[in-house]
Design a protein around this motif. Structure first.
Motif, PDB file in Angstrom:
ATOM      1  N   TYR A  37      -0.378  76.327  37.152  1.00 21.39           N
ATOM      2  CA  TYR A  37      -1.294  76.178  36.034  1.00 21.39           C
ATOM      3  C   TYR A  37      -2.442  77.174  36.228  1.00 21.39           C
ATOM      4  O   TYR A  37      -2.638  77.708  37.321  1.00 21.39           O
ATOM      5  N   ARG A  38      -3.207  77.366  35.176  1.00 22.82           N
ATOM      6  CA  ARG A  38      -4.417  78.175  35.294  1.00 22.82           C
ATOM      7  C   ARG A  38      -5.508  77.612  34.396  1.00 22.82           C
ATOM      8  O   ARG A  38      -5.226  76.935  33.399  1.00 22.82           O
ATOM      9  N   GLN A  39      -6.737  77.907  34.784  1.00 30.16           N
ATOM     10  CA  GLN A  39      -7.887  77.506  33.987  1.00 30.16           C
ATOM     11  C   GLN A  39      -8.852  78.672  33.912  1.00 30.16           C
ATOM     12  O   GLN A  39      -9.451  79.054  34.931  1.00 30.16           O
ATOM     13  N   GLY A  40      -8.949  79.252  32.719  1.00 34.25           N
ATOM     14  CA  GLY A  40      -9.859  80.362  32.505  1.00 34.25           C
ATOM     15  C   GLY A  40     -11.262  79.875  32.210  1.00 34.25           C
ATOM     16  O   GLY A  40     -11.481  78.682  31.956  1.00 34.25           O
ATOM     17  N   PRO A  41     -12.232  80.782  32.230  1.00 34.98           N
ATOM     18  CA  PRO A  41     -13.635  80.409  31.966  1.00 34.98           C
ATOM     19  C   PRO A  41     -13.786  79.734  30.609  1.00 34.98           C
ATOM     20  O   PRO A  41     -13.412  80.304  29.583  1.00 34.98           O
ATOM     21  N   GLY A  42     -14.313  78.534  30.622  1.00 32.05           N
ATOM     22  CA  GLY A  42     -14.544  77.812  29.380  1.00 32.05           C
ATOM     23  C   GLY A  42     -13.301  77.307  28.686  1.00 32.05           C
ATOM     24  O   GLY A  42     -13.350  76.905  27.525  1.00 32.05           O
ATOM     25  N   LYS A  43     -12.175  77.334  29.400  1.00 26.11           N
ATOM     26  CA  LYS A  43     -10.913  76.913  28.791  1.00 26.11           C
ATOM     27  C   LYS A  43     -10.347  75.695  29.504  1.00 26.11           C
ATOM     28  O   LYS A  43     -10.732  75.380  30.621  1.00 26.11           O
ATOM     29  N   GLU A  44      -9.415  75.039  28.838  1.00 27.65           N
ATOM     30  CA  GLU A  44      -8.717  73.931  29.468  1.00 27.65           C
ATOM     31  C   GLU A  44      -7.620  74.462  30.396  1.00 27.65           C
ATOM     32  O   GLU A  44      -7.133  75.583  30.223  1.00 27.65           O
ATOM     33  N   ARG A  45      -7.246  73.643  31.349  1.00 27.16           N
ATOM     34  CA  ARG A  45      -6.156  74.013  32.245  1.00 27.16           C
ATOM     35  C   ARG A  45      -4.850  74.052  31.447  1.00 27.16           C
ATOM     36  O   ARG A  45      -4.581  73.155  30.645  1.00 27.16           O
ATOM     37  N   GLU A  46      -4.059  75.092  31.683  1.00 29.70           N
ATOM     38  CA  GLU A  46      -2.814  75.240  30.947  1.00 29.70           C
ATOM     39  C   GLU A  46      -1.663  75.548  31.887  1.00 29.70           C
ATOM     40  O   GLU A  46      -1.835  76.188  32.931  1.00 29.70           O
ATOM     41  N   LEU A  47      -0.468  75.126  31.477  1.00 27.97           N
ATOM     42  CA  LEU A  47       0.742  75.412  32.243  1.00 27.97           C
ATOM     43  C   LEU A  47       1.106  76.883  32.082  1.00 27.97           C
ATOM     44  O   LEU A  47       1.164  77.396  30.960  1.00 27.97           O
ATOM     45  N   VAL A  48       1.358  77.542  33.201  1.00 25.32           N
ATOM     46  CA  VAL A  48       1.763  78.947  33.189  1.00 25.32           C
ATOM     47  C   VAL A  48       3.271  79.081  33.379  1.00 25.32           C
ATOM     48  O   VAL A  48       3.942  79.775  32.621  1.00 25.32           O
TER      49      VAL A  48
END
Length: 116
Positions: A37-48
């Motif tokens: 998963y990843r979580q970018g600045p100001g974003k929700e965690r998402e499946l990669v």
């Protein structure tokens, strides 16, 4: 206890590559699917990306298809994420994940920054 330890993040220029590694312990690694998963600045965690227990099945977020490859080594208890053609929007903290019935486990994350 279950432990997931990520490594391999860093600063890379657009178009570059990185390989992330997650070493797992504390459970029967070969029995479970693994995910990044990843979580970018100001974003929700998402499946990669995700991979089945034996490695025969994978799936990817549309945003990384054709650029990222997930793989695993069931002898070394390791799951890898090869990231090519990196873009600024790939900047995020990347987390290794396993779902063992009843509980989701996360690593501490590794920072990936794509910038010129």
């Amino acid at each position: 206890q279950v432990q997931l330890v990520e490594s391999g993040g860093g600063l890379v220029q657009p178009g570059g590559s990185l390989r992330l590694s997650c070493v797992a312990s504390g459970f029967t690694f070969r029995s479970y699917g693994m995910s990044w998963y990843r979580q970018g600045p100001g974003k929700e965690r998402e499946l990669v990306a995700a991979i089945s227990s034996a490695g025969g099945s994978t799936n990817y977020a549309d945003s990384v298809k054709g650029r990222f490859t997930i793989s695993r080594d069931n002898v070394k208890n390791t799951v890898l994420l090869q990231m090519n053609s990196l873009k600024a929007e790939d900047t995020a903290v990347y987390f290794c994940n396993v779902l063992i019935p009843g509980t989701t486990y996360w690593g501490q994350g590794t920072q990936v920054t794509v910038s010129s």
